[in-house]
Enzyme design. Structure first.
Site, PDB file in Angstrom:
ATOM      1  N   ASN A 193       1.089   0.457   5.994  1.00 13.67           N
ATOM      2  CA  ASN A 193       1.597  -0.346   4.885  1.00 13.67           C
ATOM      3  C   ASN A 193       2.409  -1.498   5.468  1.00 13.67           C
ATOM      4  O   ASN A 193       3.324  -1.256   6.249  1.00 13.67           O
ATOM      5  CB  ASN A 193       2.488   0.528   3.981  1.00 13.67           C
ATOM      6  N   GLY A 194       2.050  -2.715   5.103  1.00 12.06           N
ATOM      7  CA  GLY A 194       2.791  -3.874   5.597  1.00 12.06           C
ATOM      8  C   GLY A 194       1.841  -5.011   5.905  1.00 12.06           C
ATOM      9  O   GLY A 194       0.680  -5.001   5.501  1.00 12.06           O
ATOM     10  N   CYS A 244       0.861  -1.177   0.000  1.00 11.75           N
ATOM     11  CA  CYS A 244       0.000   0.000   0.000  1.00 11.75           C
ATOM     12  C   CYS A 244       0.898   1.228   0.000  1.00 11.75           C
ATOM     13  O   CYS A 244       2.105   1.138   0.197  1.00 11.75           O
ATOM     14  CB  CYS A 244      -0.871   0.038   1.246  1.00 11.75           C
ATOM     15  N   GLY A 277      -0.985   1.061  -4.932  1.00  8.85           N
ATOM     16  CA  GLY A 277      -2.306   0.516  -4.624  1.00  8.85           C
ATOM     17  C   GLY A 277      -3.379   1.162  -5.455  1.00  8.85           C
ATOM     18  O   GLY A 277      -3.447   2.389  -5.538  1.00  8.85           O
ATOM     19  N   TYR A 331      10.892  -3.902  -8.079  1.00 10.12           N
ATOM     20  CA  TYR A 331       9.580  -3.781  -8.703  1.00 10.12           C
ATOM     21  C   TYR A 331       8.677  -2.716  -8.102  1.00 10.12           C
ATOM     22  O   TYR A 331       8.093  -1.906  -8.822  1.00 10.12           O
ATOM     23  CB  TYR A 331       8.891  -5.159  -8.630  1.00 10.12           C
TER      24      TYR A 331
END
Ligand code: SF4
Length: 477
Positions: free
Chosen positions: A102-103, A2, A28, A244
Protein backbone atom coordinates in the site's frame (compact mmCIF):
# COMPACT_ATOMS: atom_id res chain seq x y z
CA UNK A 1 -4.79 3.73 -1.58
CA UNK A 2 -5.06 -0.01 -0.97
CA UNK A 3 -5.62 -2.38 1.92
CA UNK A 4 -3.13 -5.07 2.87
CA UNK A 5 -3.10 -7.93 5.34
CA UNK A 6 -0.73 -10.74 6.33
CA UNK A 7 -1.60 -13.59 8.70
CA UNK A 8 0.40 -16.38 10.32
CA UNK A 9 -1.66 -18.79 12.33
CA UNK A 10 -1.70 -22.29 13.78
CA UNK A 11 -4.64 -23.15 11.50
CA UNK A 12 -5.63 -22.44 7.89
CA UNK A 13 -5.58 -18.72 7.06
CA UNK A 14 -7.58 -18.26 3.84
CA UNK A 15 -10.92 -17.52 5.53
CA UNK A 16 -9.25 -15.21 8.07
CA UNK A 17 -7.59 -13.31 5.20
CA UNK A 18 -10.98 -13.06 3.50
CA UNK A 19 -12.64 -11.62 6.63
CA UNK A 20 -9.76 -9.19 7.12
CA UNK A 21 -9.99 -8.01 3.49
CA UNK A 22 -13.74 -7.63 3.95
CA UNK A 23 -13.01 -5.27 6.86
CA UNK A 24 -10.59 -3.33 4.63
CA UNK A 25 -12.91 -3.18 1.61
CA UNK A 26 -13.28 0.63 1.90
CA UNK A 27 -9.55 0.93 1.01
CA UNK A 28 -10.00 -0.60 -2.44
CA UNK A 29 -12.80 -1.95 -4.58
CA UNK A 30 -11.12 -2.56 -7.92
CA UNK A 31 -9.66 -6.00 -7.20
CA UNK A 32 -8.93 -8.41 -4.39
CA UNK A 33 -6.35 -11.15 -4.00
CA UNK A 34 -5.03 -13.73 -1.55
CA UNK A 35 -1.83 -15.80 -1.62
CA UNK A 36 -1.04 -18.57 0.88
CA UNK A 37 1.94 -20.85 1.39
CA UNK A 38 1.02 -24.52 1.92
CA UNK A 39 4.46 -25.79 2.94
CA UNK A 40 5.57 -26.51 -0.61
CA UNK A 41 4.26 -23.78 -2.85
CA UNK A 42 2.20 -20.60 -3.00
CA UNK A 43 -1.50 -20.82 -3.87
CA UNK A 44 -3.11 -17.64 -5.13
CA UNK A 45 -6.40 -16.26 -6.31
CA UNK A 46 -7.00 -12.72 -7.54
CA UNK A 47 -9.93 -11.16 -9.32
CA UNK A 48 -11.59 -7.89 -10.24
CA UNK A 49 -14.32 -6.58 -8.01
CA UNK A 50 -15.28 -6.58 -4.37
CA UNK A 51 -13.98 -9.20 -1.93
CA UNK A 52 -17.42 -10.88 -1.81
CA UNK A 53 -17.55 -11.01 -5.63
CA UNK A 54 -14.04 -12.42 -6.06
CA UNK A 55 -14.02 -15.24 -3.50
CA UNK A 56 -16.36 -18.12 -2.75
CA UNK A 57 -16.11 -21.05 -0.36
CA UNK A 58 -14.52 -23.56 -2.80
CA UNK A 59 -11.91 -20.98 -3.87
CA UNK A 60 -10.98 -20.17 -0.28
CA UNK A 61 -10.89 -23.91 0.47
CA UNK A 62 -8.24 -24.38 -2.21
CA UNK A 63 -6.00 -21.66 -0.71
CA UNK A 64 -4.26 -23.96 1.74
CA UNK A 65 -1.70 -22.85 4.28
CA UNK A 66 -0.98 -21.39 7.71
CA UNK A 67 0.56 -18.24 6.33
CA UNK A 68 -0.64 -15.79 3.70
CA UNK A 69 -1.14 -12.24 2.49
CA UNK A 70 -4.08 -10.40 0.95
CA UNK A 71 -4.72 -7.17 -0.89
CA UNK A 72 -7.61 -4.95 -1.96
CA UNK A 73 -6.85 -2.48 -4.71
CA UNK A 74 -8.17 1.02 -5.18
CA UNK A 75 -8.96 2.05 -8.76
CA UNK A 76 -6.38 4.48 -10.09
CA UNK A 77 -6.27 6.04 -13.53
CA UNK A 78 -4.67 3.84 -16.18
CA UNK A 79 -3.67 1.07 -13.80
CA UNK A 80 -6.76 -1.12 -13.77
CA UNK A 81 -5.02 -3.88 -15.70
CA UNK A 82 -5.42 -7.48 -14.53
CA UNK A 83 -1.63 -7.86 -14.22
CA UNK A 84 -1.61 -5.11 -11.57
CA UNK A 85 -3.74 -7.19 -9.21
CA UNK A 86 -1.90 -8.15 -6.03
CA UNK A 87 -0.38 -10.05 -4.25
CA UNK A 88 2.56 -10.46 -6.66
CA UNK A 89 4.37 -13.78 -6.65
CA UNK A 90 8.03 -14.61 -7.23
CA UNK A 91 9.74 -17.96 -7.16
CA UNK A 92 13.44 -18.66 -7.46
CA UNK A 93 15.87 -21.14 -5.96
CA UNK A 94 13.86 -22.57 -3.03
CA UNK A 95 12.10 -19.32 -2.24
CA UNK A 96 8.38 -18.75 -2.70
CA UNK A 97 7.54 -15.09 -2.19
CA UNK A 98 4.19 -13.26 -2.21
CA UNK A 99 4.11 -9.51 -1.66
CA UNK A 100 1.37 -6.91 -1.21
CA UNK A 101 1.88 -3.17 -0.91
CA UNK A 102 0.00 0.00 0.00
CA UNK A 103 1.50 3.33 -1.03
CA UNK A 104 3.21 4.94 -3.97
CA UNK A 105 6.82 5.36 -5.02
CA UNK A 106 7.75 8.75 -6.41
CA UNK A 107 10.98 7.41 -7.94
CA UNK A 108 9.20 4.50 -9.65
CA UNK A 109 10.22 5.47 -13.20
CA UNK A 110 13.90 5.93 -12.47
CA UNK A 111 14.16 2.69 -10.49
CA UNK A 112 12.29 0.77 -13.17
CA UNK A 113 14.58 2.09 -15.89
CA UNK A 114 17.63 1.19 -13.82
CA UNK A 115 16.45 -2.38 -13.21
CA UNK A 116 15.39 -2.78 -16.86
CA UNK A 117 18.89 -1.77 -17.90
CA UNK A 118 20.18 -4.45 -15.58
CA UNK A 119 18.13 -7.00 -17.54
CA UNK A 120 15.05 -7.29 -15.35
CA UNK A 121 11.74 -7.81 -17.11
CA UNK A 122 8.55 -6.22 -15.76
CA UNK A 123 5.08 -7.56 -16.49
CA UNK A 124 2.98 -4.89 -14.74
CA UNK A 125 2.87 -1.11 -14.47
CA UNK A 126 2.69 -1.26 -10.68
CA UNK A 127 5.32 0.21 -8.37
CA UNK A 128 4.86 -2.85 -6.17
CA UNK A 129 6.76 -4.81 -8.79
CA UNK A 130 9.66 -2.35 -8.48
CA UNK A 131 9.73 -2.89 -4.70
CA UNK A 132 9.70 -6.64 -5.29
CA UNK A 133 12.49 -6.38 -7.89
CA UNK A 134 14.75 -4.31 -5.61
CA UNK A 135 14.11 -6.79 -2.81
CA UNK A 136 14.43 -10.06 -4.76
CA UNK A 137 17.47 -8.86 -6.71
CA UNK A 138 19.27 -8.36 -3.41
CA UNK A 139 18.11 -11.70 -2.01
CA UNK A 140 19.27 -13.47 -5.18
CA UNK A 141 22.69 -11.94 -4.63
CA UNK A 142 22.88 -13.78 -1.30
CA UNK A 143 21.75 -11.06 1.11
CA UNK A 144 19.54 -11.68 4.12
CA UNK A 145 15.96 -10.40 4.24
CA UNK A 146 17.11 -7.68 6.67
CA UNK A 147 19.80 -6.49 4.27
CA UNK A 148 17.36 -6.56 1.34
CA UNK A 149 14.81 -4.46 3.25
CA UNK A 150 17.64 -2.16 4.29
CA UNK A 151 18.45 -1.65 0.61
CA UNK A 152 14.76 -1.06 -0.17
CA UNK A 153 14.61 1.67 2.46
CA UNK A 154 17.70 3.30 0.97
CA UNK A 155 16.47 3.13 -2.61
CA UNK A 156 12.69 3.58 -2.47
CA UNK A 157 11.33 7.12 -2.22
CA UNK A 158 7.70 7.55 -1.30
CA UNK A 159 5.21 5.62 0.77
CA UNK A 160 5.22 1.87 1.26
CA UNK A 161 3.60 -0.37 3.80
CA UNK A 162 4.40 -3.92 2.76
CA UNK A 163 3.38 -7.42 3.83
CA UNK A 164 5.20 -10.39 2.40
CA UNK A 165 5.48 -14.14 2.89
CA UNK A 166 8.67 -15.99 2.17
CA UNK A 167 7.99 -19.68 2.41
CA UNK A 168 6.32 -20.04 5.82
CA UNK A 169 7.44 -16.74 7.34
CA UNK A 170 5.47 -13.50 7.39
CA UNK A 171 7.37 -10.20 7.01
CA UNK A 172 6.19 -6.62 7.01
CA UNK A 173 7.89 -3.27 6.75
CA UNK A 174 6.83 0.35 6.67
CA UNK A 175 8.64 3.28 5.06
CA UNK A 176 10.81 5.34 7.43
CA UNK A 177 8.24 8.15 7.50
CA UNK A 178 5.31 5.82 8.26
CA UNK A 179 3.20 7.57 5.64
CA UNK A 180 0.63 4.81 5.22
CA UNK A 181 -0.69 2.94 8.25
CA UNK A 182 0.23 -0.61 9.30
CA UNK A 183 -0.45 -2.39 12.58
CA UNK A 184 0.01 -5.77 14.22
CA UNK A 185 -2.58 -7.67 16.19
CA UNK A 186 -2.77 -10.94 18.05
CA UNK A 187 -5.47 -13.49 17.41
CA UNK A 188 -6.22 -16.58 19.50
CA UNK A 189 -3.69 -18.73 17.67
CA UNK A 190 -1.61 -16.37 15.57
CA UNK A 191 -0.72 -12.87 14.39
CA UNK A 192 -2.19 -10.49 11.85
CA UNK A 193 -0.52 -7.45 10.27
CA UNK A 194 -2.92 -5.12 8.46
CA UNK A 195 -3.49 -1.62 7.13
CA UNK A 196 -6.04 -0.87 9.83
CA UNK A 197 -6.95 -2.24 13.24
CA UNK A 198 -10.49 -3.01 11.97
CA UNK A 199 -9.03 -6.11 10.28
CA UNK A 200 -7.72 -7.27 13.67
CA UNK A 201 -11.17 -6.63 15.18
CA UNK A 202 -12.81 -8.65 12.39
CA UNK A 203 -10.88 -11.73 13.57
CA UNK A 204 -11.72 -11.12 17.22
CA UNK A 205 -8.06 -10.24 17.82
CA UNK A 206 -6.35 -7.61 19.94
CA UNK A 207 -4.43 -4.70 18.51
CA UNK A 208 -0.84 -4.94 19.77
CA UNK A 209 0.62 -1.77 18.23
CA UNK A 210 1.48 0.00 15.00
CA UNK A 211 4.39 -1.25 12.95
CA UNK A 212 6.93 1.52 13.52
CA UNK A 213 8.10 3.67 10.63
CA UNK A 214 11.31 2.11 9.28
CA UNK A 215 10.71 -1.17 11.11
CA UNK A 216 10.90 -4.72 9.74
CA UNK A 217 8.82 -7.37 11.47
CA UNK A 218 9.41 -11.08 11.04
CA UNK A 219 6.65 -13.35 12.28
CA UNK A 220 7.27 -17.08 12.32
CA UNK A 221 6.44 -20.12 14.40
CA UNK A 222 9.36 -19.19 16.69
CA UNK A 223 7.89 -15.79 17.50
CA UNK A 224 8.28 -12.18 16.41
CA UNK A 225 11.53 -10.41 15.59
CA UNK A 226 11.44 -6.62 15.27
CA UNK A 227 14.31 -4.83 13.54
CA UNK A 228 14.54 -1.06 13.33
CA UNK A 229 16.18 -0.61 9.94
CA UNK A 230 15.87 3.16 9.57
CA UNK A 231 14.86 6.07 11.76
CA UNK A 232 13.60 9.41 10.47
CA UNK A 233 14.01 12.60 12.49
CA UNK A 234 10.21 12.74 12.47
CA UNK A 235 7.48 10.71 10.77
CA UNK A 236 4.97 11.96 8.20
CA UNK A 237 1.72 10.09 8.76
CA UNK A 238 -0.88 10.79 6.09
CA UNK A 239 -3.31 13.30 7.60
CA UNK A 240 -6.05 12.13 5.26
CA UNK A 241 -6.21 8.75 6.98
CA UNK A 242 -7.94 10.60 9.85
CA UNK A 243 -10.13 12.74 7.64
CA UNK A 244 -11.35 10.28 5.06
CA UNK A 245 -9.56 7.01 4.29
CA UNK A 246 -9.56 5.01 7.47
CA UNK A 247 -12.71 3.60 8.95
CA UNK A 248 -14.07 5.62 11.87
CA UNK A 249 -13.62 2.62 14.18
CA UNK A 250 -9.93 2.21 13.28
CA UNK A 251 -7.10 3.16 15.64
CA UNK A 252 -4.39 4.73 13.45
CA UNK A 253 -1.00 5.52 14.93
CA UNK A 254 -2.51 5.64 18.39
CA UNK A 255 -5.66 7.68 17.72
CA UNK A 256 -9.24 6.41 17.32
CA UNK A 257 -10.40 7.95 14.03
CA UNK A 258 -13.98 8.40 15.25
CA UNK A 259 -12.82 10.51 18.20
CA UNK A 260 -10.58 12.62 15.97
CA UNK A 261 -13.51 13.34 13.62
CA UNK A 262 -15.82 14.17 16.53
CA UNK A 263 -13.25 16.61 17.92
CA UNK A 264 -12.91 18.19 14.48
CA UNK A 265 -16.72 18.66 14.44
CA UNK A 266 -16.54 20.52 17.76
CA UNK A 267 -13.71 22.67 16.48
CA UNK A 268 -15.67 23.44 13.32
CA UNK A 269 -18.34 24.96 15.53
CA UNK A 270 -15.78 26.92 17.56
CA UNK A 271 -14.20 28.29 14.38
CA UNK A 272 -17.41 29.01 12.47
CA UNK A 273 -20.50 29.12 14.72
CA UNK A 274 -23.88 29.66 13.11
CA UNK A 275 -27.50 29.74 14.24
CA UNK A 276 -29.42 26.99 12.48
CA UNK A 277 -32.42 24.71 12.95
CA UNK A 278 -30.43 21.51 12.62
CA UNK A 279 -27.05 20.03 11.80
CA UNK A 280 -26.94 17.18 9.28
CA UNK A 281 -24.22 14.96 7.80
CA UNK A 282 -23.53 14.13 4.21
CA UNK A 283 -23.95 10.39 4.82
CA UNK A 284 -21.90 8.53 5.81
CA UNK A 285 -18.65 10.46 5.49
CA UNK A 286 -19.84 13.45 7.53
CA UNK A 287 -21.50 11.60 10.43
CA UNK A 288 -18.80 11.63 13.14
CA UNK A 289 -17.99 15.29 12.39
CA UNK A 290 -21.68 16.19 12.63
CA UNK A 291 -22.02 14.55 16.02
CA UNK A 292 -19.14 16.72 17.25
CA UNK A 293 -20.68 19.86 15.74
CA UNK A 294 -24.04 19.07 17.37
CA UNK A 295 -22.35 18.46 20.76
CA UNK A 296 -20.40 21.69 20.53
CA UNK A 297 -23.27 23.87 19.33
CA UNK A 298 -26.28 22.33 21.01
CA UNK A 299 -28.01 22.40 17.59
CA UNK A 300 -30.03 19.20 17.12
CA UNK A 301 -28.58 16.46 14.90
CA UNK A 302 -31.25 15.69 12.29
CA UNK A 303 -30.61 13.56 9.23
CA UNK A 304 -31.79 15.33 6.09
CA UNK A 305 -30.36 12.98 3.46
CA UNK A 306 -30.86 9.23 3.43
CA UNK A 307 -28.28 7.12 1.69
CA UNK A 308 -29.15 4.13 -0.46
CA UNK A 309 -26.58 1.63 0.79
CA UNK A 310 -27.18 -0.82 -2.06
CA UNK A 311 -25.91 1.41 -4.83
CA UNK A 312 -22.71 -0.40 -5.75
CA UNK A 313 -19.95 0.43 -8.15
CA UNK A 314 -21.80 -1.40 -10.95
CA UNK A 315 -24.58 1.25 -11.06
CA UNK A 316 -24.99 2.16 -14.73
CA UNK A 317 -24.42 5.84 -15.57
CA UNK A 318 -24.11 6.12 -19.36
CA UNK A 319 -24.23 9.92 -19.61
CA UNK A 320 -24.20 13.20 -17.70
CA UNK A 321 -27.95 13.18 -17.18
CA UNK A 322 -27.74 9.73 -15.61
CA UNK A 323 -24.89 10.88 -13.39
CA UNK A 324 -27.04 13.76 -12.17
CA UNK A 325 -29.88 11.33 -11.60
CA UNK A 326 -27.49 9.11 -9.65
CA UNK A 327 -27.13 11.60 -6.80
CA UNK A 328 -30.92 11.45 -6.27
CA UNK A 329 -30.88 7.68 -6.18
CA UNK A 330 -27.88 7.61 -3.86
CA UNK A 331 -29.13 10.36 -1.52
CA UNK A 332 -32.82 10.93 -0.90
CA UNK A 333 -33.66 14.27 0.74
CA UNK A 334 -36.07 14.15 3.70
CA UNK A 335 -38.39 16.95 2.65
CA UNK A 336 -40.05 17.54 6.03
CA UNK A 337 -36.61 17.99 7.67
CA UNK A 338 -35.61 20.54 5.05
CA UNK A 339 -38.63 22.70 4.18
CA UNK A 340 -38.09 26.28 5.33
CA UNK A 341 -35.12 25.21 7.49
CA UNK A 342 -31.65 26.57 8.00
CA UNK A 343 -29.27 23.58 7.96
CA UNK A 344 -25.60 23.13 8.88
CA UNK A 345 -24.42 20.48 6.42
CA UNK A 346 -21.19 18.71 7.39
CA UNK A 347 -18.91 16.69 5.11
CA UNK A 348 -15.35 15.42 5.30
CA UNK A 349 -13.87 17.15 2.25
CA UNK A 350 -14.51 18.98 -1.01
CA UNK A 351 -12.47 17.73 -3.95
CA UNK A 352 -13.85 18.96 -7.29
CA UNK A 353 -16.91 20.61 -5.76
CA UNK A 354 -19.32 18.83 -8.12
CA UNK A 355 -20.81 16.50 -5.51
CA UNK A 356 -21.24 19.28 -2.92
CA UNK A 357 -22.97 21.46 -5.51
CA UNK A 358 -25.37 18.65 -6.50
CA UNK A 359 -26.20 17.87 -2.88
CA UNK A 360 -26.88 21.51 -2.06
CA UNK A 361 -29.08 21.84 -5.15
CA UNK A 362 -30.95 18.75 -4.08
CA UNK A 363 -31.54 20.13 -0.58
CA UNK A 364 -32.64 23.52 -1.89
CA UNK A 365 -35.06 21.91 -4.34
CA UNK A 366 -36.53 20.11 -1.32
CA UNK A 367 -37.18 23.41 0.45
CA UNK A 368 -34.02 24.15 2.52
CA UNK A 369 -33.78 27.90 3.19
CA UNK A 370 -30.09 28.17 4.15
CA UNK A 371 -27.27 25.65 3.83
CA UNK A 372 -24.16 26.33 5.89
CA UNK A 373 -21.45 23.97 4.71
CA UNK A 374 -18.80 22.86 7.24
CA UNK A 375 -15.88 20.73 6.09
CA UNK A 376 -13.75 18.44 8.26
CA UNK A 377 -10.62 18.92 6.15
CA UNK A 378 -8.78 22.09 5.23
CA UNK A 379 -9.08 23.05 1.56
CA UNK A 380 -7.34 20.49 -0.70
CA UNK A 381 -4.95 22.55 -2.77
CA UNK A 382 -2.50 20.09 -4.30
CA UNK A 383 -2.39 16.51 -5.61
CA UNK A 384 -1.14 13.51 -3.67
CA UNK A 385 1.92 11.67 -4.99
CA UNK A 386 2.07 9.28 -2.08
CA UNK A 387 -0.63 6.74 -2.72
CA UNK A 388 -3.93 8.51 -3.17
CA UNK A 389 -5.56 8.92 -6.54
CA UNK A 390 -6.45 12.60 -6.34
CA UNK A 391 -7.35 14.86 -9.25
CA UNK A 392 -4.81 17.21 -10.78
CA UNK A 393 -4.38 20.77 -9.44
CA UNK A 394 -6.60 22.08 -12.26
CA UNK A 395 -9.45 19.80 -11.17
CA UNK A 396 -9.18 20.58 -7.45
CA UNK A 397 -11.68 23.36 -6.83
CA UNK A 398 -9.70 24.95 -3.97
CA UNK A 399 -6.33 24.92 -5.74
CA UNK A 400 -6.95 28.29 -7.37
CA UNK A 401 -10.05 29.60 -5.61
CA UNK A 402 -10.43 31.36 -2.28
CA UNK A 403 -12.97 29.95 0.16
CA UNK A 404 -15.60 32.50 -0.78
CA UNK A 405 -15.27 31.63 -4.48
CA UNK A 406 -15.63 27.94 -3.64
CA UNK A 407 -18.73 28.82 -1.60
CA UNK A 408 -20.25 30.62 -4.57
CA UNK A 409 -19.41 27.76 -6.88
CA UNK A 410 -21.10 25.15 -4.70
CA UNK A 411 -23.94 27.64 -3.93
CA UNK A 412 -23.70 27.27 -0.13
CA UNK A 413 -25.01 30.06 2.13
CA UNK A 414 -21.75 29.98 4.11
CA UNK A 415 -18.70 27.72 3.93
CA UNK A 416 -15.91 26.91 6.38
CA UNK A 417 -13.06 24.42 6.17
CA UNK A 418 -11.37 23.40 9.42
CA UNK A 419 -8.00 25.07 9.93
CA UNK A 420 -4.87 22.94 9.79
CA UNK A 421 -4.03 23.98 13.37
CA UNK A 422 -7.39 22.74 14.70
CA UNK A 423 -7.12 19.54 12.67
CA UNK A 424 -3.64 18.80 14.01
CA UNK A 425 -4.81 19.48 17.57
CA UNK A 426 -7.73 17.08 17.10
CA UNK A 427 -5.36 14.34 15.92
CA UNK A 428 -3.15 14.96 18.92
CA UNK A 429 0.29 14.66 17.39
CA UNK A 430 2.77 17.36 16.42
CA UNK A 431 2.20 19.07 13.07
CA UNK A 432 5.69 18.01 11.98
CA UNK A 433 4.75 14.32 12.40
CA UNK A 434 2.07 14.50 9.71
CA UNK A 435 2.09 14.66 5.93
CA UNK A 436 0.00 17.63 4.82
CA UNK A 437 1.18 17.71 1.21
CA UNK A 438 -2.24 17.93 -0.43
CA UNK A 439 -3.28 20.72 1.96
CA UNK A 440 -0.15 22.85 1.89
CA UNK A 441 1.64 21.85 -1.34
CA UNK A 442 4.71 21.01 0.76
CA UNK A 443 5.59 17.31 0.80
CA UNK A 444 7.68 15.24 3.24
CA UNK A 445 9.66 13.60 0.42
CA UNK A 446 11.41 15.10 -2.54
CA UNK A 447 9.07 15.32 -5.55
CA UNK A 448 10.16 16.85 -8.81
CA UNK A 449 8.59 20.26 -9.40
CA UNK A 450 7.11 20.48 -5.89
CA UNK A 451 8.19 22.08 -2.62
CA UNK A 452 9.36 19.70 0.05
CA UNK A 453 10.67 19.54 3.58
CA UNK A 454 12.30 16.10 3.44
CA UNK A 455 12.89 14.27 6.71
CA UNK A 456 16.38 13.17 7.60
CA UNK A 457 16.54 9.39 7.64
CA UNK A 458 19.30 7.60 9.54
CA UNK A 459 20.06 3.98 9.07
CA UNK A 460 21.10 1.62 11.78
CA UNK A 461 24.72 2.71 11.51
CA UNK A 462 26.65 2.72 8.26
CA UNK A 463 27.77 -0.87 8.58
CA UNK A 464 24.44 -2.55 8.75
CA UNK A 465 24.67 -5.96 10.33
CA UNK A 466 22.40 -8.84 9.58
CA UNK A 467 20.37 -10.56 12.26
CA UNK A 468 19.82 -7.39 14.24
CA UNK A 469 16.32 -8.65 14.80
CA UNK A 470 15.69 -9.87 18.28
CA UNK A 471 12.88 -12.16 19.16
CA UNK A 472 10.66 -10.40 21.58
CA UNK A 473 8.06 -11.51 24.06
CA UNK A 474 4.55 -10.45 23.20
CA UNK A 475 4.29 -8.05 26.16
CA UNK A 476 7.51 -6.33 25.05
CA UNK A 477 6.28 -5.66 21.53
S1 SF4 B 1 -0.37 14.28 0.20
FE1 SF4 B 1 -2.30 14.22 1.38
S2 SF4 B 1 -3.32 12.29 0.85
FE2 SF4 B 1 -1.18 12.17 0.13
S3 SF4 B 1 -0.09 11.14 1.81
FE3 SF4 B 1 0.13 13.34 2.15
S4 SF4 B 1 -1.64 13.89 3.47
FE4 SF4 B 1 -2.03 11.85 2.62
Amino acid sequence: MCGIVGILDAGEVSFSLYYALYALQHRGQESAGIATFDGATINKYRGEGLVAEVFDTPTLGRLKGHCGVGHVRYPTTGTNRPENMQPFLFEFQDLHIAIAHNGNLVNYTELREEYEQRGQIFWSSSDTEVIAKVFTDEIRGGSSVEDAVHLCMRRLRGSYSVVMIINGVLYSFRDPLGIKPLCIGKTRTGYIIASESVAVDALGGTLVRDVRPGELMRVSEEGIACTQIAVANCPAHCIFEYIYFSRADAVVDGALVYDVRRKIGRKLYEEAPVNADSVAPVPDSGTAYTIGYAEGSGIPFVECLMKNRYMGRTFIMPNQKAREQAVRIKLNPVRSHLEGKSIVLVDDSIVRGTTSRRIIELMRSSGAREIHMRIGSPAIKAPCYLGVDMPTREELIASNKAENEVRKSITATTLHHISIEALVEAIGMPHGHLCTGCLTGCYPVQIEGEIDTPRAVNFVDGSFQTNLGTFVEEEDL
